[in-house]
Design a protein around this motif. Structure first.
Motif, short mmCIF file in Angstrom:
data_model
loop_
_atom_site.label_atom_id
_atom_site.label_comp_id
_atom_site.label_asym_id
_atom_site.label_seq_id
_atom_site.Cartn_x
_atom_site.Cartn_y
_atom_site.Cartn_z
N THR A 64 51.89 57.83 42.79
CA THR A 64 51.53 57.91 44.34
C THR A 64 50.88 59.19 44.48
O THR A 64 50.27 59.56 45.46
N SER A 85 56.50 46.34 43.00
CA SER A 85 56.66 45.59 44.41
C SER A 85 57.80 45.82 45.28
O SER A 85 57.75 45.62 46.41
N ASN A 87 59.30 48.64 46.20
CA ASN A 87 58.86 49.64 47.06
C ASN A 87 57.61 49.57 47.73
O ASN A 87 56.69 50.02 46.83
N VAL A 88 57.71 48.84 48.77
CA VAL A 88 56.40 48.70 49.46
C VAL A 88 55.45 50.03 49.48
O VAL A 88 54.35 50.02 49.37
N GLU A 89 55.92 51.03 50.11
CA GLU A 89 55.33 52.18 50.16
C GLU A 89 54.53 52.90 48.97
O GLU A 89 53.29 52.99 49.11
N SER A 90 55.33 52.77 47.88
CA SER A 90 54.72 53.12 46.48
C SER A 90 53.65 52.36 46.09
O SER A 90 52.60 52.77 45.55
N SER A 91 53.80 50.94 46.11
CA SER A 91 52.91 50.02 45.93
C SER A 91 51.72 50.16 46.59
O SER A 91 50.53 50.17 46.02
N VAL A 92 51.84 50.40 47.94
CA VAL A 92 50.65 50.61 48.42
C VAL A 92 49.74 51.88 48.56
O VAL A 92 48.59 52.03 48.48
N MET A 93 50.56 52.97 48.45
CA MET A 93 50.11 54.43 47.94
C MET A 93 49.28 54.22 46.65
O MET A 93 48.21 54.73 46.48
N THR A 94 50.10 53.43 45.69
CA THR A 94 49.18 53.37 44.41
C THR A 94 47.89 52.66 44.35
O THR A 94 47.02 53.26 44.01
N GLN A 115 53.19 42.07 52.43
CA GLN A 115 52.92 43.11 51.38
C GLN A 115 51.32 42.66 50.70
O GLN A 115 50.82 43.27 50.48
N ILE A 118 48.63 43.38 53.08
CA ILE A 118 48.19 44.78 53.18
C ILE A 118 47.30 45.30 51.91
O ILE A 118 46.46 45.82 52.07
#
Length: 235
Positions: A64, A85, A87-94, A115, A118
């Protein structure tokens, strides 16, 4: 600045795998087995240590963090897999970082529909739901007498199933499967022999496995023919 350790002239450019959970590791192992170079990245030093021998390039980095990605030379990769998957925030940031770097082929694992949506909105090219896909496959195998099953979006499926008993000793021309069941026999796998493509004159033997394709309902119907009938013993 870490220089990118990969050969660039390759017909199979290396794949970066971010997140060494079960999915990331299984994907990386399969790629390595296919002779593909892999750069495995995880923020957990314990995991990086564990897989350092198995994957030639295994790096501890927080995906991230854009500076960290930059140091990995991320923009020179053509294919990336986001295995994070839980950690949704890490997944999205990456995923967002990979999209911003213009990586042409990004795959990401999602645990939930939300998820997945998004990730798709962010510009991820392929969202994968491994648990759901495997669950569907197993369900079809349990109910439908199939050993493998693949369903495509447009109501089309491919399955592998034992040849029904009433077709043994006959050729595909004689059994007339397409006219009768609306499926196409793609090929046939015989124990101890290589897969062969089906021809009208191919003779079906007991224990042969067939690979069939066609509309989902037809494939399910055809595969159900070979399912052993369960007889219950009453005491």
């Amino acid at each position: 600045m870490v220089s990118n350790p990969f050969r660039r002239d390759d017909a199979n450019p290396p794949v970066v795998i971010i997140g060494l959970g079960r999915f990331g590791v299984a994907t990386a192992r399969s790629l390595v087995a296919m002779g593909q170079e892999v750069l495995a990245v995880d923020s957990d030093p314990v995991l990086v240590q564990r897989f350092a021998d198995e994957f030639t390039h295994c790096v501890q980095a927080d995906a991230t963090d854009r500076d960290a990605l930059e140091q990995l030379g991320i923009e020179s990769f053509e294919k990336a897999v986001v295995g994070i998957s839980n950690n949704v925030e890490s997944s999205v940031m990456t995923a967002l970082a990979l999209v911003d770097y213009g990586i042409p082929d990004i795959w990401a694992k999602a645990s939930t529909k939300t998820q997945g949506r998004i990730l798709e909105r962010l510009g991820v090219h392929h969202v994968v739901y491994p648990e759901r896909a495997m669950g569907e496959q197993v369900a079809h195998m349990i109910v439908g007498g199939m050993t493998q099953y693949l369903e495509f979006d447009d109501d089309f499926a491919i399955a592998r199933t034992m040849a029904p008993g009433d077709q043994w000793g006959k050729t595909f021309a004689e059994t007339g499967v397409r006219a009768k069941y609306g499926v196409t026999i793609v090929g046939l796998k015989r124990i101890g022999e290589d897969f062969i493509y089906a021809r009208p004159e191919t003779m079906v033997q007991p224990q042969d496995e067939l690979v069939v394709s066609g509309p989902t309902k037809n494939v399910e119907h055809f595969c159900a023919l070979s399912k052993p009938k369960i007889t219950r013993h009453h005491h």
